[in-house]
Motif scaffolding. Sequence first.
Motif, mmCIF file in Angstrom:
data_model
loop_
_atom_site.group_PDB
_atom_site.id
_atom_site.type_symbol
_atom_site.label_atom_id
_atom_site.label_comp_id
_atom_site.label_asym_id
_atom_site.label_seq_id
_atom_site.Cartn_x
_atom_site.Cartn_y
_atom_site.Cartn_z
ATOM 1 N N THR A 145 0.825 -1.214 0.000
ATOM 2 C CA THR A 145 0.000 0.000 0.000
ATOM 3 C C THR A 145 0.864 1.272 0.000
ATOM 4 O O THR A 145 2.043 1.235 0.377
ATOM 5 N N ALA A 146 0.223 2.369 -0.401
ATOM 6 C CA ALA A 146 0.929 3.660 -0.413
ATOM 7 C C ALA A 146 1.407 4.008 0.997
ATOM 8 O O ALA A 146 2.506 4.544 1.179
ATOM 9 N N GLN A 147 0.581 3.661 1.986
ATOM 10 C CA GLN A 147 0.955 3.956 3.373
ATOM 11 C C GLN A 147 2.200 3.159 3.783
ATOM 12 O O GLN A 147 3.105 3.699 4.425
ATOM 13 N N GLU A 148 2.237 1.895 3.368
ATOM 14 C CA GLU A 148 3.400 1.080 3.723
ATOM 15 C C GLU A 148 4.677 1.610 3.060
ATOM 16 O O GLU A 148 5.770 1.495 3.622
ATOM 17 N N GLN A 150 5.518 4.471 2.939
ATOM 18 C CA GLN A 150 6.014 5.582 3.758
ATOM 19 C C GLN A 150 6.703 5.093 5.039
ATOM 20 O O GLN A 150 7.182 5.900 5.841
ATOM 21 N N THR A 159 12.283 6.582 3.980
ATOM 22 C CA THR A 159 11.122 5.748 3.659
ATOM 23 C C THR A 159 11.465 4.599 2.722
ATOM 24 O O THR A 159 12.436 4.644 1.960
ATOM 25 N N TYR A 161 9.706 3.951 0.198
ATOM 26 C CA TYR A 161 9.570 4.578 -1.130
ATOM 27 C C TYR A 161 10.943 5.079 -1.611
ATOM 28 O O TYR A 161 11.403 4.741 -2.708
ATOM 29 N N SER A 328 1.956 -3.736 15.180
ATOM 30 C CA SER A 328 1.935 -4.280 13.815
ATOM 31 C C SER A 328 1.638 -5.775 13.908
ATOM 32 O O SER A 328 1.925 -6.412 14.919
#
Lengths: 418, 418
Positions: A145-148, A150, A159, A161, A328
């Motif tokens: 995901t986009a959140q992951e 980050q 990050t 990313y 987590s």
Amino acid sequence: MNSVIRETIDRLIDRVNAISDVGPGFTRPSYSRLESQAHAVVAEEAGALGLEVTRDAGLNLFARLPGRDRSAPAIYVGSHLDTVSMGGAYDGQAGVSGAVALVTAFVKSGEQPPVDIVVTVTRAEESVWFPVSYAGSRAALGRLTAQELQAKRSDTGRTLYDHIEEEGGRPEEILAGPGLAPARFIELHIEQGAVLDNAKEPFGIVSGVRGGLRYREARIDGIWAHSGGPARCERADAVFALADLIVGMDRCWEETLARSQDLTVTFGRVDAASSEHAFAKVPGRVDFCVDLRSDAVSVLDELDSLFRAQIDKIEKARGVRFDLGAQSRSQPTKLSAALGDQIARGASRLGYSPRRMLSGGGHDAAAFAQAGWDSVMMFLRNWNGSHNPDEGMDPADLAAAVEVVHAAIRDDGKGGDY
Amino acid sequence: MNSVIRETIDRLIDRVNAISDVGPGFTRPSYSRLESQAHAVVAEEAGALGLEVTRDAGLNLFARLPGRDRSAPAIYVGSHLDTVSMGGAYDGQAGVSGAVALVTAFVKSGEQPPVDIVVTVTRAEESVWFPVSYAGSRAALGRLTAQELQAKRSDTGRTLYDHIEEEGGRPEEILAGPGLAPARFIELHIEQGAVLDNAKEPFGIVSGVRGGLRYREARIDGIWAHSGGPARCERADAVFALADLIVGMDRCWEETLARSQDLTVTFGRVDAASSEHAFAKVPGRVDFCVDLRSDAVSVLDELDSLFRAQIDKIEKARGVRFDLGAQSRSQPTKLSAALGDQIARGASRLGYSPRRMLSGGGHDAAAFAQAGWDSVMMFLRNWNGSHNPDEGMDPADLAAAVEVVHAAIRDDGKGGDY
């Protein structure tokens, strides 16, 4: 055939482990330059065998050996090459070198496999670096995901990313998907525990992967004081508070096992602000992390409740404050019984009868299973635990396991479900 | 008179604390350049008052105000200026600035004291730096040993001998002795605990100093492993072993207090090899220190036996190994009842009736007492504990205590034993 397999295994493990940060043990952080260099070793070896080498947007590496039936679902075989800090010589490396040895055995014997075999080297399996489970394989599967992306790496603070991009990957493309279509995945890996070694068995077939519940950055704040100063009842000692919690959770662990439920409890990274501390100080702070694992979500949920209930009690009794930080989780996962059976038949043909067992640690095979793949693992005997510089493995055990997978793949489509 | 005392106290504390390593709090290691710079502030202030300033071979500083009767035993008044790492604004500083304020009050009023008053600034009182109790004052008293001069500073790893020499001292001369002849010593110091603050009393008279028993560099070795790997019974988890020990010692502490015996128990510097650790590892090592304090040697001896008995049990149960390292001790010490009475009479004349109390922490006053001096302390109210950046003290409390000492000294030879 065995000598080709053994030579390939020995060479690959040596070449990969020559790439490491300073020891003891081996350190290749997730999405680091060192991990990329280790991948390049496999790319070079696979290229020399004439395999087609590709990398996806998340920099997972695939080297494909075409099979006779190119329309059948391919069999991906592999593992990862990142390590924990000061880890061992085999965690990940064994499965990757085994996969290269497997295709080498086919290529050198001139026998085309029944279906495509894809040597698979994932990225970022060791979630000590990024607080994300199976980041590399889930990128390959279009499930990151986009959140992951980050999430920040524990050593650099930068990050996922950024690190993917820095190594040449394309994070936006990962998010765009769609990721690999479901096929089949086989992962060879050292056992984290000593079940096989105690039983004197070279390998086993893994039927499921334990899930985990973690608080990676928890802390307790007490009150710094002179060690000879405040009376017992006036203190807010962070270290005594943590000891209460650990001993309390040890009791819960014992009780859970007594009910025949699966569980491990680990506290680590304990650091009572040691640079600020001195023997003459009552410690006003301690950092720690907690890792609970079980094959059942219900057990993890129950232990989490017990954990929080104890913290409430300790806060009142000791005058300290807990800050658990983010939780987590990784989900408990069943692996493919059908693919396990196929490997068992291959083993049987070679005179082995490997046990079925649970994995305590998480593995990429779980990520493939969660994405709908037929995914299975073989564990290799290890007498020194994993995630430490002394990990043990007999390359002969790995070579035997590769022969078993080789036998299982040769029979693909002939027996059972495949 | 009070305004001269207050101004002197405020100025001295500000000037001394301007000299510190980076915060939070204040850091002046024992026999460091920073400690020497802080001593120079006092030398300058005392020089400006016309006092004769000397330094001994161990670099303790003495500034003498001559009294009317120069043959009577002088009254040394002071404390130290080194601090623990990231300590507070008052531990040591208060007593030194109080001593300077005391002689300033005599000088500014034009009244010669009945006997010599010697402002005394010791070195190396905080034994977190060198594993030696009261190194500076014991050097002054001719009681430091050649072996102790080989003790290494915790941050630099270099010896006490070298650090003394580097700051301009003469270690061989310390060993040659004979050290100061017995006289009288008064030390003002913040209380480490909150007894006075809870009772809303500005100061107290200290009748004795607790002794200590320490293991400063203890460790537990277990076996590093994957947190999801070995079964509960197969683990050798260093952190669980330490938690067992801490909780066990907490029980012993409670039982000792229930028998009305004096004791404090502190574990600190806990560090589970945090750079090598990750949440997915069973910790294979933890470092820690232990500090036991009591007014009775017999209690320290008994607790040490209980401590070792528990370690034997834990080693067997957990499969770990303890290495306690060297033990160091400081002896419980009675302070001078006669000098305490003299201060009580001075207090009474000013309308105070300070309580008599024990000191939990060690102090230079104990070293003077052990060398046969009449030695006593006054504690100052402190609401935030000591050895931390938030140490509390009301300068008005210190000024009042200085007035009490001033009154007690003016009457020297007139009442009671003096």
